[in-house]
Write a protein that holds these residues in place. Structure first.
Motif, PDB file in Angstrom:
ATOM      1  N   THR A 172     -28.507 -19.203 -25.919  1.00 13.44           N
ATOM      2  CA  THR A 172     -27.579 -18.323 -25.620  1.00 13.44           C
ATOM      3  C   THR A 172     -26.103 -19.018 -25.993  1.00 13.44           C
ATOM      4  O   THR A 172     -26.048 -20.030 -26.282  1.00 13.44           O
ATOM      5  N   LYS A 173     -24.913 -18.089 -26.058  1.00 14.93           N
ATOM      6  CA  LYS A 173     -23.741 -18.189 -26.540  1.00 14.93           C
ATOM      7  C   LYS A 173     -22.895 -18.486 -25.195  1.00 14.93           C
ATOM      8  O   LYS A 173     -23.359 -17.731 -24.266  1.00 14.93           O
ATOM      9  N   SER A 174     -22.091 -19.294 -25.255  1.00 12.72           N
ATOM     10  CA  SER A 174     -21.040 -19.274 -24.067  1.00 12.72           C
ATOM     11  C   SER A 174     -20.093 -18.050 -24.106  1.00 12.72           C
ATOM     12  O   SER A 174     -19.889 -17.522 -25.047  1.00 12.72           O
ATOM     13  N   ILE A 175     -19.785 -17.510 -22.813  1.00 13.47           N
ATOM     14  CA  ILE A 175     -18.958 -16.600 -22.713  1.00 13.47           C
ATOM     15  C   ILE A 175     -17.641 -17.058 -21.658  1.00 13.47           C
ATOM     16  O   ILE A 175     -17.770 -17.665 -20.845  1.00 13.47           O
ATOM     17  N   PHE A 176     -16.542 -16.377 -22.395  1.00 10.85           N
ATOM     18  CA  PHE A 176     -15.444 -16.612 -21.656  1.00 10.85           C
ATOM     19  C   PHE A 176     -14.880 -15.417 -20.957  1.00 10.85           C
ATOM     20  O   PHE A 176     -14.507 -14.543 -21.674  1.00 10.85           O
ATOM     21  N   ASP A 177     -14.598 -15.583 -19.917  1.00 14.12           N
ATOM     22  CA  ASP A 177     -13.999 -14.380 -19.063  1.00 14.12           C
ATOM     23  C   ASP A 177     -12.479 -14.668 -18.636  1.00 14.12           C
ATOM     24  O   ASP A 177     -12.298 -15.798 -18.203  1.00 14.12           O
ATOM     25  N   LEU A 178     -11.532 -13.812 -18.772  1.00  9.05           N
ATOM     26  CA  LEU A 178     -10.139 -14.130 -18.449  1.00  9.05           C
ATOM     27  C   LEU A 178      -9.791 -12.969 -17.531  1.00  9.05           C
ATOM     28  O   LEU A 178     -10.183 -11.539 -17.749  1.00  9.05           O
ATOM     29  N   GLY A 179      -9.108 -13.118 -16.348  1.00  8.48           N
ATOM     30  CA  GLY A 179      -8.544 -12.114 -15.607  1.00  8.48           C
ATOM     31  C   GLY A 179      -7.216 -12.274 -15.056  1.00  8.48           C
ATOM     32  O   GLY A 179      -6.640 -13.378 -14.974  1.00  8.48           O
ATOM     33  N   LEU A 180      -6.620 -10.996 -14.848  1.00 12.00           N
ATOM     34  CA  LEU A 180      -5.265 -11.152 -14.215  1.00 12.00           C
ATOM     35  C   LEU A 180      -5.194 -10.007 -13.052  1.00 12.00           C
ATOM     36  O   LEU A 180      -5.530  -8.716 -13.433  1.00 12.00           O
ATOM     37  N   SER A 181      -4.696 -10.409 -12.240  1.00  7.85           N
ATOM     38  CA  SER A 181      -4.340  -9.385 -11.126  1.00  7.85           C
ATOM     39  C   SER A 181      -3.067  -9.238 -10.774  1.00  7.85           C
ATOM     40  O   SER A 181      -2.113 -10.558 -10.690  1.00  7.85           O
ATOM     41  N   PHE A 182      -2.558  -8.158 -10.118  1.00  2.00           N
ATOM     42  CA  PHE A 182      -1.102  -7.929 -10.073  1.00  2.00           C
ATOM     43  C   PHE A 182      -0.990  -6.956  -8.568  1.00  2.00           C
ATOM     44  O   PHE A 182      -1.721  -6.146  -8.686  1.00  2.00           O
ATOM     45  N   ARG A 183      -0.106  -7.582  -7.831  1.00  3.18           N
ATOM     46  CA  ARG A 183       0.342  -6.798  -6.498  1.00  3.18           C
ATOM     47  C   ARG A 183       1.642  -6.228  -6.671  1.00  3.18           C
ATOM     48  O   ARG A 183       2.671  -6.936  -6.260  1.00  3.18           O
ATOM     49  N   PRO A 184       1.817  -5.092  -7.097  1.00  3.10           N
ATOM     50  CA  PRO A 184       3.032  -4.323  -7.376  1.00  3.10           C
ATOM     51  C   PRO A 184       3.953  -4.493  -6.143  1.00  3.10           C
ATOM     52  O   PRO A 184       5.425  -4.602  -6.135  1.00  3.10           O
ATOM     53  N   LEU A 185       3.509  -4.264  -4.926  1.00  3.33           N
ATOM     54  CA  LEU A 185       4.344  -4.070  -3.912  1.00  3.33           C
ATOM     55  C   LEU A 185       4.644  -5.266  -3.208  1.00  3.33           C
ATOM     56  O   LEU A 185       5.382  -5.574  -2.256  1.00  3.33           O
ATOM     57  N   ALA A 186       4.125  -6.543  -3.587  1.00  2.08           N
ATOM     58  CA  ALA A 186       4.249  -7.982  -3.098  1.00  2.08           C
ATOM     59  C   ALA A 186       5.454  -8.504  -3.687  1.00  2.08           C
ATOM     60  O   ALA A 186       5.913  -9.576  -3.516  1.00  2.08           O
ATOM     61  N   ILE A 187       6.161  -7.801  -4.963  1.00  2.00           N
ATOM     62  CA  ILE A 187       7.216  -8.475  -5.684  1.00  2.00           C
ATOM     63  C   ILE A 187       8.302  -8.463  -4.649  1.00  2.00           C
ATOM     64  O   ILE A 187       8.897  -9.521  -4.592  1.00  2.00           O
ATOM     65  N   SER A 188       8.456  -7.475  -3.781  1.00  2.00           N
ATOM     66  CA  SER A 188       9.436  -7.613  -2.706  1.00  2.00           C
ATOM     67  C   SER A 188       8.903  -8.500  -1.636  1.00  2.00           C
ATOM     68  O   SER A 188       7.836  -8.817  -1.579  1.00  2.00           O
ATOM     69  N   SER A 189       9.581  -8.784  -0.663  1.00  3.33           N
ATOM     70  CA  SER A 189       8.849  -9.561   0.600  1.00  3.33           C
ATOM     71  C   SER A 189       8.446  -8.718   1.732  1.00  3.33           C
ATOM     72  O   SER A 189       8.222  -8.870   2.808  1.00  3.33           O
ATOM     73  N   TRP A 190       7.995  -7.387   1.246  1.00 10.52           N
ATOM     74  CA  TRP A 190       7.397  -6.491   2.132  1.00 10.52           C
ATOM     75  C   TRP A 190       5.985  -7.060   2.765  1.00 10.52           C
ATOM     76  O   TRP A 190       5.047  -7.696   2.043  1.00 10.52           O
ATOM     77  N   LYS A 191       6.079  -7.016   4.253  1.00 12.26           N
ATOM     78  CA  LYS A 191       4.723  -7.482   4.650  1.00 12.26           C
ATOM     79  C   LYS A 191       3.486  -7.024   4.206  1.00 12.26           C
ATOM     80  O   LYS A 191       2.268  -7.542   4.386  1.00 12.26           O
ATOM     81  N   HIS A 192       3.477  -5.870   3.800  1.00  8.33           N
ATOM     82  CA  HIS A 192       2.334  -5.094   3.366  1.00  8.33           C
ATOM     83  C   HIS A 192       2.170  -4.984   1.914  1.00  8.33           C
ATOM     84  O   HIS A 192       1.352  -4.257   1.375  1.00  8.33           O
ATOM     85  N   GLY A 193       2.633  -5.973   1.178  1.00  9.98           N
ATOM     86  CA  GLY A 193       2.744  -6.387  -0.177  1.00  9.98           C
ATOM     87  C   GLY A 193       1.339  -6.425  -0.773  1.00  9.98           C
ATOM     88  O   GLY A 193       0.864  -6.137  -1.925  1.00  9.98           O
ATOM     89  N   HIS A 194       0.319  -6.798   0.242  1.00  9.57           N
ATOM     90  CA  HIS A 194      -0.961  -7.139  -0.344  1.00  9.57           C
ATOM     91  C   HIS A 194      -1.888  -5.841  -0.615  1.00  9.57           C
ATOM     92  O   HIS A 194      -3.147  -5.690  -0.855  1.00  9.57           O
ATOM     93  N   ARG A 195      -1.371  -4.460  -0.074  1.00  8.45           N
ATOM     94  CA  ARG A 195      -2.289  -3.452   0.137  1.00  8.45           C
ATOM     95  C   ARG A 195      -2.724  -2.809  -1.274  1.00  8.45           C
ATOM     96  O   ARG A 195      -3.792  -1.895  -1.439  1.00  8.45           O
TER      97      ARG A 195
END
Length: 861
Positions: A172-195
Motif C-alpha cells: 500500500t501507499k502511505s496516506i497523509f491526513d491534515l486537519g484544522l478545527s476552529f471555534r469561532p465563538l471562543a475567540i472571545s473569552s465567552w465561557k460557552h465558546g466551545h459550543r
C-alpha cells in the motif's frame, strides 16, 4: 517544544519522500468497523478513546479511564458488526468485528493499539498499530501530531500506513491526513465558546486512477471532508460531516450524563450503502452532561490533618498531605453547586498553620453566605480545629471526647548549659538583638528582646483567634478568653460551657445531622422532600461526590496569556530542592532560579505569582533567587509583574525573596518580617581539651583557617565577620526600602530580626493587602492587563521531584526511631549543614510551634 515540533515535521516529510518511491496502492478511507461504518471523527477535534479512528496523538489529551462499545445499525449487511474499546490515560485499545459483508467474507476483525502523550503545553504526539484478520492480513503503523495553540484553534497531522503494509502481494501507499478545527465563538473569552466547532480534513495519497491511466500523486487530489459540531446545551452534541469525492454525508447526535454518553450517526454515500452506528461511551474524568434535576444532598467530608502548599515527592515511607489550593477548590465547588445543601465536616487532630486555616475559613464563609449549612463532628478538638468548628451551625463531639481550647503558648529549648558542659562554644554574629534564631545554642534563658517579640506576635495571633471565635459563636471577646482560661474540657464540660451543641457517637452522625437539617425525623423526611421538591435528601461522601470531576471543554491554549505560580516552599539552601524527614522541605536556589527563568522566558506568561511558605535559610541562595525575580521586573524587553502571596511563614529569607514583588498579599496570621542576618559556627577547642585531644595548624595567609571549628576567631577575625553581617544587613534593609518605598531608617526600625503577623505587617508597611493566593492571582491578572472575565491558564513551578533512593532510606530510618531522637537528629542535621561563616536569613524556630496545633495531646480512642 519548538524543536520537538520541527523534528516531527521532518519525520513526516521524510516518510512522505520514502512513500513516493513505492508501488501505488491504498485508499484514504480504510479505517473503522464495517469498512465504512466508523464513528464521526476528525484529525484535529476528536479526543480520547475516539481518537483511535482519527488522530492517535489526541488519545493523550485525557487522563483517567475510558470504555466504549459500538454496534452497527440500519443496514442488513452490517447489522451484526460491532466493536469495543478501552483506554487508560494515553494508552488505548479497540477490537472491531465484521461478521457479514457483501463480498461474503465473514468473521473479519480489526485490532487497534494506540498511544498518545503530551510532549509540551498544547502539543501532543501519538502512534497507532492496526492489525486485521479476514480482510487483508495487514499490519499498519500510523503516527500523529496535534497542536492547540489557542482555545479556538486546533490542527493535526496523521501519517497512516507509514510501514507500507501489504494487501495480498502488493504494498500500500502511505496516506497523509491534515486537519484544522476552529471555534469561532471562543475567540472571545465567552465561557460557552466551545459550543460550535467547524473545520476540515484533507488526505494526500498516491494510487492508480479508476477512470484514466494517469497516476494520482500526492497533492493532485485532497478529498476534503468538512464537518461541524454544535453543542446547544451541555450534554447534547450534534455532528455533521460531508465529503465530495467519494460523496458521503454523515450526521450524528449524542447525549451525555455525567460519565456516560450514547451517540448515534447515520451515513449516506454514492454507493447507496446506507448504515448507522450506535456508540456507548464511559469516561471516568466526566463529560459535559445534561442538567437533569438533582437530589438535594448533604456531603460528608473529612478535614485533612495537614495541608501542604505543593505536593511533596512520592515516598514509600513518608505520607503525603493534600495540597491547600486543591482543597480550597473543593470547597468552592460545594459552594457553587446549588444541589449541595449542607456539609458534615469531620474534624480530628489537625495541624494546620494560622494562614492556611484562615484561607479555609474564608472559603467556608462563602459557603455559608450561599445559604448552606455547615455541621462539624469531632472526637477531639484543639485550638485550630475549634476555631474552624466555631463557624459551624452545629458542633458535636464524641461523648467521651475533649475540647483542648487552651490558648497559645510559645517556648524554646535552650542548650547553652549543655554545650558548656561539653566544651562547645557557638560563635554567633547577628544584625540585632531580635534576630533570635541562634538563641537556642547561645543562651540559657529567654532574652528580653525575644520575650518582647513573642508577646507582640503571639499576642496578635491570640487576638485574631479569640475575635474569630467570638464572631462565629456570638460571644464577646472577653467571654471567649474566659472560656479559654477554664479549659481544657471534656465533652460534658464543653456542652455545659456552650462550646459545643451536643454529643453523639459516630454511628449517629449522619442520621442526626440530617434530622437537624430537615427539622423532621427520618421517617418523615421522604414525605417532606417529595412534597417540597419532588426528591429525597441524600447523604453522599466527598470521595463519591468529587468522582464527578469538573470538565473544562476548552482546548489547550499555550499561545494565550498565562499566569505562572511559583511555589517557594521550605528552608532556603544552595543547589537543588529536596525533601526528607531529616531536614524537612528545602528550597534549592538552582531549582528555583531555573523555574523563575523558565517562567520569565515564556512569552505567554504575562505575570508571576510567588507563593511563599518559608522561614528563610542561606543568605547567598536567597540573593540568587532575588536576582532572578528582579530580572522579571526590570528586563525592559520582557517585563513581567511579580505579585507575592504569603502562606503560613514568609520570614527572613522568605521575606527577602518577596521584595521584588510589586504587591505583597498576606493572610492575617502569616508570619513575616524577621529582617535580619546572622552567622553561626560551633567551636570545639574546649571539647578537644576535655577528651584529651589537641589540634595544631600551620598557615600561610593572615586569616587562613579562619573558619576552622577547632579554634576561636581572633578579635580581628571577629570584626571581619561583623563587617560582613552589617554589610549584608544594610543591603537587606535597602532592598526592602526600595521595594516598599520606605526610608532605610523606617525599615530598620521594624527590622533587626523582629517578627510580625500579616495583620501587623499590613500596618507597618511590609504587606500591601490581606488575602490569599486567589486574590494574588487576580491582582497579577490586572497588572498584566488580562481581562477580569478571562480565565488564563495557571502554570505551576517548579515541578515536584521524583523518587530519590537516598531520601527513601532516610525516611525509612526516621519512621522507626522515637520522636525525641528524631528531633535531635533534625537539629544536629541543621547545624551540620550550616557552613561556618555562612550568612543566614532564618526566622526563629518557635514560630512554627506557635501557628499550628502540634503538641496538643490527642486522646486515643
Amino acid at each position: 517544544m519548538k524543536n520537538v515540533a520541527l523534528l516531527l515535521l521532518l519525520l513526516l516529510l521524510t516518510t512522505l519522500t520514502f512513500a513516493q518511491t513505492s508501488p501505488v496502492y491504498g485508499s484514504p478511507y480504510n479505517d473503522g468497523i464495517g469498512i465504512r461504518s466508523h464513528p464521526i471523527t476528525t484529525i484535529s477535534s476528536t479526543d480520547g478513546l475516539m481518537a483511535l479512528w482519527g488522530n492517535p496523538a489526541a488519545i493523550g489529551v485525557y487522563d483517567g479511564v475510558g470504555l466504549m462499545y459500538m454496534r452497527a445499525t440500519n443496514n442488513k449487511d452490517y447489522v451484526k458488526d460491532g466493536g469495543f474499546g478501552a483506554r487508560i490515560s494515553g494508552l488505548a485499545y479497540s477490537a472491531e468485528y465484521i461478521n457479514e459483508v457483501p463480498s461474503g467474507m465473514s468473521k473479519a476483525a480489526i485490532y487497534n493499539w494506540g498511544l498518545g502523550w503530551e510532549m509540551g503545553d498544547g502539543f501532543y504526539f501519538g502512534t497507532r498499530y492496526q492489525y486485521s484478520t479476514g480482510i487483508d492480513q495487514q499490519n499498519a503503523w500510523s503516527i500523529g501530531m496535534l497542536a492547540r495553540p489557542y482555545s479556538w484553534l486546533s490542527f493535526g497531522a496523521v501519517a497512516r500506513n507509514v510501514n507500507e503494509p501489504r494487501i495480498g502481494s502488493e504494498k500500500t501507499k502511505s496516506i497523509f491526513d491534515l486537519g484544522l478545527s476552529f471555534r469561532p465563538l471562543a475567540i472571545s473569552s465567552w465561557k460557552h465558546g466551545h459550543r460550535v466547532t467547524v473545520g476540515a480534513d484533507v488526505s494526500l495519497y498516491e494510487r492508480d486512477s479508476t477512470t484514466t491511466t494517469k497516476k494520482i500523486k500526492y497533492g493532485d487530489k485532497l478529498d476534503p471532508r468538512y464537518f461541524i459540531e454544535v453543542e446547544p446545551i451541555d450534554g447534547i452534541k450534534l455532528q455533521a460531516q460531508y465529503a465530495a469525492e467519494p460523496k458521503e454525508t454523515r450526521v450524528g447526535i449524542g447525549f451525555a450524563t455525567n460519565h456516560s454518553q450514547v451517540a448515534h450517526n447515520v451515513r449516506n454515500a454514492d454507493s447507496k450503502m446506507q448504515g448507522g452506528l450506535t456508540t456507548y461511551l464511559f469516561e471516568s474524568d466526566g463529560l459535559l452532561s445534561l442538567k437533569f434535576p438533582e437530589q438535594p444532598k448533604i456531603v460528608t467530608m473529612k478535614m485533612p490533618s495537614a495541608l501542604d502548599e505543593q505536593m511533596a515527592p512520592f515516598s514509600f515511607f513518608a505520607s503525603r498531605n493534600p495540597e491547600l489550593e486543591k482543597f480550597l477548590k473543593k470547597i468552592r465547588r460545594l459552594t457553587n453547586d446549588k444541589d449541595v445543601k449542607a456539609v458534615i465536616l469531620y474534624v480530628d487532630g489537625i495541624s494546620i498553620g494560622a494562614a492556611k486555616m484562615q484561607a479555609i475559613m474564608r472559603e467556608f464563609d462563602k459557603f455559608k453566605q450561599a445559604g448552606k449549612k455547615l455541621y462539624v463532628y469531632s472526637k477531639s478538638l484543639s485550638n485550630g480545629s475549634y476555631m474552624l468548628a466555631s463557624m459551624a451551625d452545629k458542633i458535636y463531639v464524641h461523648p467521651e471526647g475533649d475540647v483542648y481550647l487552651v490558648g497559645y503558648a510559645s517556648g524554646s529549648l535552650y542548650v547553652r548549659g549543655t554545650l558548656d558542659k561539653l566544651g562547645v562554644e557557638m560563635e554567633v554574629e547577628a544584625s540585632g538583638p531580635h534576630k533570635t534564631a541562634p538563641n537556642m545554642f547561645t543562651e540559657k534563658h529567654m532574652t528580653d528582646q525575644d520575650r518582647a517579640q513573642r508577646e507582640w506576635l503571639v499576642g496578635d495571633l491570640y487576638r485574631q483567634f479569640t475575635e474569630r471565635i467570638a464572631r462565629y459563636r456570638g460571644w464577646s471577646v472577653d467571654t471567649v478568653k474566659a472560656k479559654i482560661d477554664n479549659g481544657p474540657y471534656n465533652a460534658k464540660e464543653a456542652l455545659a460551657a456552650k462550646l459545643i451543641d451536643g454529643t453523639m457517637y459516630p454511628d449517629e452522625v449522619d442520621k442526626k445531622f440530617k434530622e437537624m437539617f430537615t427539622g423532621k425525623k427520618e421517617s418523615d423526611q421522604k414525605k417532606l422532600f417529595n412534597f417540597s421538591t419532588g426528591h429525597d435528601l441524600r447523604l453522599i461522601s466527598a470521595g463519591f461526590y468529587f468522582m464527578d470531576s469538573e470538565v473544562d471543554p476548552r482546548w489547550d491554549r499555550p499561545l494565550e496569556p498565562k499566569v505562572a505560580v511559583i511555589y517557594a516552599v521550605g528552608t532556603i539552601t544552595s543547589g537543588n530542592s529536596g525533601s526528607s524527614l531529616l531536614s524537612g522541605r528545602s528550597m534549592g536556589s538552582e531549582t528555583m532560579v531555573r523555574a523563575i527563568r523558565e517562567a520569565r522566558n515564556d512569552k505567554q506568561v504575562k505575570a508571576i505569582v510567588l507563593r511563599v511558605d518559608s522561614p528563610g535559610g542561606s543568605g547567598f541562595a536567597s540573593d540568587e533567587m532575588w536576582r532572578e525575580l528582579m530580572l522579571c521586573r526590570d528586563d525592559t524587553n520582557n517585563i513581567k509583574p511579580v505579585v507575592v502571596s504569603f502562606s503560613d511563614v514568609a520570614a527572613s529569607g522568605g521575606y527577602y525573596i518577596a521584595t521584588p514583588g510589586s504587591t505583597i498579599v498576606s493572610e492575617e496570621g502569616s508570619i513575616t518580617g524577621s529582617i535580619g542576618v546572622f552567622s553561626m559556627r560551633p567551636v570545639l577547642d574546649s571539647t578537644l581539651y576535655k577528651i584529651g585531644s589537641n589540634y595544631e595548624e600551620i598557615k600561610f595567609g593572615k586569616h587562613a583557617g579562619m573558619f576552622n571549628l577547632f579554634r576561636k576567631h581572633t578579635p580581628e577575625e571577629r570584626s571581619l565577620v561583623e563587617r560582613q553581617i552589617k554589610y549584608f544587613y544594610r543591603e537587606f534593609v535597602q532592598k526592602v526600602a526600595d521595594s516598599r518605598k520606605m526610608k532605610w531608617e523606617s525599615v530598620d526600625s521594624i527590622g533587626n530580626g523582629r517578627v510580625w503577623t500579616g495583620m501587623q505587617g499590613r500596618k507597618n508597611g511590609l504587606v500591601d493587602t490581606l488575602g490569599g493566593l486567589e486574590l494574588a492571582i487576580e491582582i497579577a491578572k490586572a497588572k498584566a492587563k488580562i481581562g477580569s472575565d478571562q480565565k488564563p491558564d495557571i502554570l505551576v513551578y517548579p515541578e515536584p521531584m521524583g523518587i530519590r533512593l537516598a531520601l527513601e532510606l532516610q525516611n525509612a530510618m526516621m519512621t522507626v526511631l522515637p520522636e525525641p531522637m528524631c528531633e535531635a537528629i533534625r537539629t544536629s542535621y541543621a547545624v551540620k549543614n550550616t557552613k561556618p561563616g555562612e550568612i543566614m536569613l532564618v526566622a526563629p524556630d518557635w514560630v512554627k510551634e506557635t501557628i499550628d496545633d502540634e503538641g496538643i495531646p490527642q486522646v486515643k480512642r
